[in-house]
Every structure is written in structure tokens, then in C-alpha cells.
Design a protein around this motif. Structure first.
Motif, PDB file in Angstrom:
ATOM      1  N   HIS A 157       0.811  -1.223   0.000  1.00  8.17           N
ATOM      2  CA  HIS A 157       0.000   0.000   0.000  1.00  8.17           C
ATOM      3  C   HIS A 157       0.848   1.280   0.000  1.00  8.17           C
ATOM      4  N   HIS A 158       1.903   1.296   0.822  1.00  7.46           N
ATOM      5  CA  HIS A 158       2.686   2.528   1.018  1.00  7.46           C
ATOM      6  C   HIS A 158       3.246   3.096  -0.280  1.00  7.46           C
ATOM      7  N   SER A 159       3.867   2.239  -1.064  1.00  2.05           N
ATOM      8  CA  SER A 159       4.588   2.730  -2.244  1.00  2.05           C
ATOM      9  C   SER A 159       3.714   2.743  -3.498  1.00  2.05           C
ATOM     10  N   THR A 160       2.437   2.442  -3.341  1.00  2.00           N
ATOM     11  CA  THR A 160       1.550   2.334  -4.503  1.00  2.00           C
ATOM     12  C   THR A 160       0.304   3.218  -4.319  1.00  2.00           C
ATOM     13  N   ILE A 161      -0.722   2.660  -3.665  1.00  2.00           N
ATOM     14  CA  ILE A 161      -1.990   3.384  -3.504  1.00  2.00           C
ATOM     15  C   ILE A 161      -1.806   4.635  -2.641  1.00  2.00           C
ATOM     16  N   ARG A 162      -1.087   4.500  -1.536  1.00  2.00           N
ATOM     17  CA  ARG A 162      -0.908   5.636  -0.638  1.00  2.00           C
ATOM     18  C   ARG A 162      -0.161   6.791  -1.325  1.00  2.00           C
ATOM     19  N   ILE A 163       1.019   6.477  -1.841  1.00  2.00           N
ATOM     20  CA  ILE A 163       1.830   7.547  -2.433  1.00  2.00           C
ATOM     21  C   ILE A 163       1.150   8.105  -3.681  1.00  2.00           C
ATOM     22  N   GLY A 164       0.522   7.246  -4.449  1.00  2.00           N
ATOM     23  CA  GLY A 164      -0.134   7.702  -5.675  1.00  2.00           C
ATOM     24  C   GLY A 164      -1.300   8.633  -5.388  1.00  2.00           C
ATOM     25  N   CYS A 165      -2.218   8.193  -4.529  1.00  2.00           N
ATOM     26  CA  CYS A 165      -3.408   9.015  -4.237  1.00  2.00           C
ATOM     27  C   CYS A 165      -3.054  10.261  -3.432  1.00  2.00           C
ATOM     28  N   ALA A 166      -2.255  10.097  -2.388  1.00  2.00           N
ATOM     29  CA  ALA A 166      -2.035  11.210  -1.456  1.00  2.00           C
ATOM     30  C   ALA A 166      -1.171  12.298  -2.070  1.00  2.00           C
ATOM     31  N   HIS A 167      -0.099  11.913  -2.754  1.00  2.00           N
ATOM     32  CA  HIS A 167       0.774  12.934  -3.348  1.00  2.00           C
ATOM     33  C   HIS A 167       0.045  13.698  -4.455  1.00  2.00           C
ATOM     34  N   TRP A 168      -0.718  12.979  -5.254  1.00  2.00           N
ATOM     35  CA  TRP A 168      -1.487  13.614  -6.323  1.00  2.00           C
ATOM     36  C   TRP A 168      -2.458  14.638  -5.712  1.00  2.00           C
TER      37      TRP A 168
END
Lengths: 233, 233
Positions: free
Chosen positions: A104-115
Motif C-alpha cells: 500500500h505505502h509505495s503504490t496506492i498511498r503515495i499515488g493518491c495522497a501525493h497527487w
């Protein structure tokens, strides 16, 4: 008064995940709201004593302090002996929940939150490269979820919901604030989102009340062109 | 032949972490080397069947497949009933190991790995913003480690080494390939690095053999100005 203290702001995705697990399982807790929008976390001495990173969620129970939502979700399951499906005792099934929580951390989390942060919150450029990188990360991640993880499973690790699903769904719902379904166009993910919501009601809507309110008031603006992510790249 | 199959390339930080835990505990395993430098992971059908993300490390045991190093480290501890300090059964001590393993992703992992990749491996610009963002992430993370996590502890979660330490140290050593100690100037981190190495020998040097070789041959170049990170920003 419960001895379990939880520092949250339900605008924060991982805060929602922790609150949702607690609410769905009727676990009493003392909620300490830390308003991120007002910058309260930056000078909140009680939060800083529990989490030196000054981030929510954070947990305090007696002298024990804990941060990181994944660790908090696991700890709540184990210390409250929640129904096994949330975080199975069987080693292989548990490992698959851990696998998602790590992935989750390096995929869904970073993708959604940083965007979301770069496009709707950050006040200083440059943010363009962050949005481009985040979308590329999500494209790869959604392909894995849609074509492998959820191909034969109702939930992320099998037929029963777990803390992996709660962690994931609460991240994706962040973009609902601007009327964007980031997972649009991925049929297995859309089916899974519906299954999660059904499984987690009525607490899902309670915990997401702030998200619905922000969307209806347009506080972060509205995505006027919510095409599927695939077609945007 | 062991029934435990591990896909690794010891140039990969999380691969080293998994290999080190196995080696230190004398756990027999069948090592499948996937040469990332030659791009073997991109067309490795056996790896892809175990991990659709086509990344190492990955684990296969009978029909059971697992990816993500944090999940693999936990699974090895539990399935092999390793000495308790690696991943304690006590709920609070275990939660602190989980806390580090989660925190690692968005701090030490992203900071070290993105910086190294952008500066020494990526062939296409723009990479400058990635390096700047990574250094900023590491500065914050090292302050937390140095001033809080390691202030009163010999290891990351107490007086005994755990899988959290193995995960962390194997990420930091990546920059040794170019002669850079990213944690230079942080006394508590430097002391902890020395304690980890001492605790993990002689397997630490065996697993890091490829790192020492790359450094001595200058395959990724050499940092000609290895000032402490603090002074570089």
C-alpha cells in the motif's frame, strides 16, 4: 471513559481507516481531534509526545504510544481480539494482509495522497512532476489490483474483509472530495469498492461525513473532467 | 533441498534484508537470483507467477506465494519460530516493530532509494526534483531516528535487535556503493549502525559482498564530496 486515546482528523485517510475499524467493532475510545487544516498538529504538544512526527493517526493507551496506521490497525485487532477475518491468526492468511499493508505505502498511498496534495492543497509550485509521477504509480498499482489481487477475490486477501481493505478504501475515497473516482474504468476495483462500502455500513458513511460535506461545498474545488485515469496519460 | 524458495538480487536493499535474516538464523533456502541490472525481472515468468509486480524479494513455499519484504520478514519469524526478539509476541513490543516497518516506507526507503536511483541509475532526466525531495525526506527522517527513536535505545525498538533494524540498515547501506554514508553527522544513528553490524556478523559482510565489490570497482561512480547530508541542503 475509555483508556484508549486516538488522535485523528477524519480528513486524513489513515485516520479514517483507524476510526472505521474502531467504529465497526464498537470499540470505545477517546477521540482527540487534531485539525490539520488549521495546522494544529504542528504545535500540538500532546500529539508530539505520542508521535514525534506530529502526524495523525496516533494511539495512546496508558503509557503505551503508537503511530503509523498499519501498526495501529494490527494492534487494535490483536489487543481487542477482534473477529479473526480482520487480521487472521493463520500464518499464510495473515501474511497476505501484511503483504497488502506493506505494498500500500509505495503504490496506492503515495499515488493518491501525493497527487491530491500537489493538485489541491500545495500552495507552492513545482507540483506538476508530482502529479505525473503519482498518476504513473497509480496506473501500475491499479493494474495489479484489478488484474491479479481482485481477479478471483471478493476482498483484497480473500472472501472476507480485513484491515487491508479498510486501509485501501480510505485512501481511494480521498479523491471523492473533488468528485473524482480515481479507480474508474477498473471493473474489479469498482466491484470491490461497492463490496467494502456495503460491508462497512453504516459506520462507513459516518466516518466519511466530512468527505461528503467537503465535496458538496466544493471546498477543494471540483474535477471538471473526471475521465478514467487510463485515458488521462 | 529446502521447500523455501527466495527470489533475490543482493543489489536490492529489501532482498538483502530477507537474505540476512535467513542467513543469521541458519534457515535453509533455495536462492533464485534475478539479475536486476540485466533486466531479468522483466521477463522472469517464474518470478511473475509469484509476484505480479515482478519485484524482488519474493517467497514461494509449496503453493504459497508472498511479496513485500516487510511481510516476508514477519512470515519467516513466525513460521520458523525464530528467537522472540526478532518479532516479539508481546503485543506492545510487536507493535513497535510494526510501527518502524510501516514508517520505513515513506521515510528511509523512499528517501534512500529514490535518491540513489535518480542520481546513479536513471538514464532520463528530469531527476533533480527527485533528489531534492528525497534529501528533504531523509533530513526529517534522520532527525526522528537520531533524536527520538535511538535516543535511549540501542536498537530501533529497544535493547534487542529486530527485523526493523535489518530492514533499516540494508536500506542505508545502498549508498555505500558510491562511498556515501547518508547518516553521517547523526551520532545516535552512527552508533546504531555499528551495533547492527557487530550483531549481524559474519553474515552481514557475506550479504553485502556485492556492495563492497561495486564500491571498490566504482561501478556506479564515487561521491567525490561526501559531506554530511545536513550541510548539503
Amino acid at each position: 471513559m475509555s483508556g484508549l486515546k486516538i488522535f485523528v482528523d477524519l480528513v486524513s485517510q489513515p485516520s479514517r481507516a483507524v476510526a472505521l475499524l474502531l467504529e465497526v467493532n464498537n470499540i470505545p475510545y477517546n477521540k482527540v481531534v487534531v485539525n490539520l487544516g488549521k495546522g494544529e498538529h504542528l504545535s500540538h504538544s500532546e500529539l508530539k509526545a505520542v508521535n514525534p512526527n506530529t502526524k495523525v493517526p496516533a494511539l495512546q493507551e496508558g503509557k503505551f504510544c503508537l503511530y503509523e496506521s498499519g501498526a495501529i490497525l494490527r494492534y487494535i485487532c490483536s489487543s481487542r481480539q477482534l473477529p479473526d477475518h480482520w487480521y487472521p491468526k493463520d500464518l499464510e492468511r495473515r501474511a497476505l494482509v501484511d503483504q497488502y499493508l506493506d505494498w500500500h505505502h509505495s503504490t496506492i498511498r503515495i499515488g493518491c495522497a501525493h497527487w491530491f496534495f500537489a493538485q489541491h492543497i500545495a500552495r507552492q509550485p513545482p507540483t506538476h512532476h508530482v502529479i505525473v509521477d503519482s498518476k504513473a504509480t497509480l496506473l501500475k498499482a491499479f493494474s495489479i489490483l484489478n488484474d491479479y489481487t481482485l481477479q478471483d477475490n471478493k476482498f483484497l486477501t480473500g472472501e472476507m474483509i480485513s484491515i487491508a481493505d479498510i486501509q485501501a478504501i480510505c485512501e481511494l475515497t480521498q479523491h471523492w472530495m473533488v468528485g473524482r473516482n480515481v479507480y474508474s474504468g477498473y471493473p474489479n476495483i469498482e466491484k470491490w469498492v461497492a463490496a467494502c462500502i456495503k460491508e462497512l455500513q453504516p459506520q462507513f458513511d459516518q466516518v466519511h461525513g466530512i468527505i461528503y460535506k467537503i465535496k458538496s461545498r466544493g471546498l477543494f474545488g471540483t474535477d471538471t473532467n473526471p475521465e478514467p485515469l487510463k485515458s488521462k496519460l
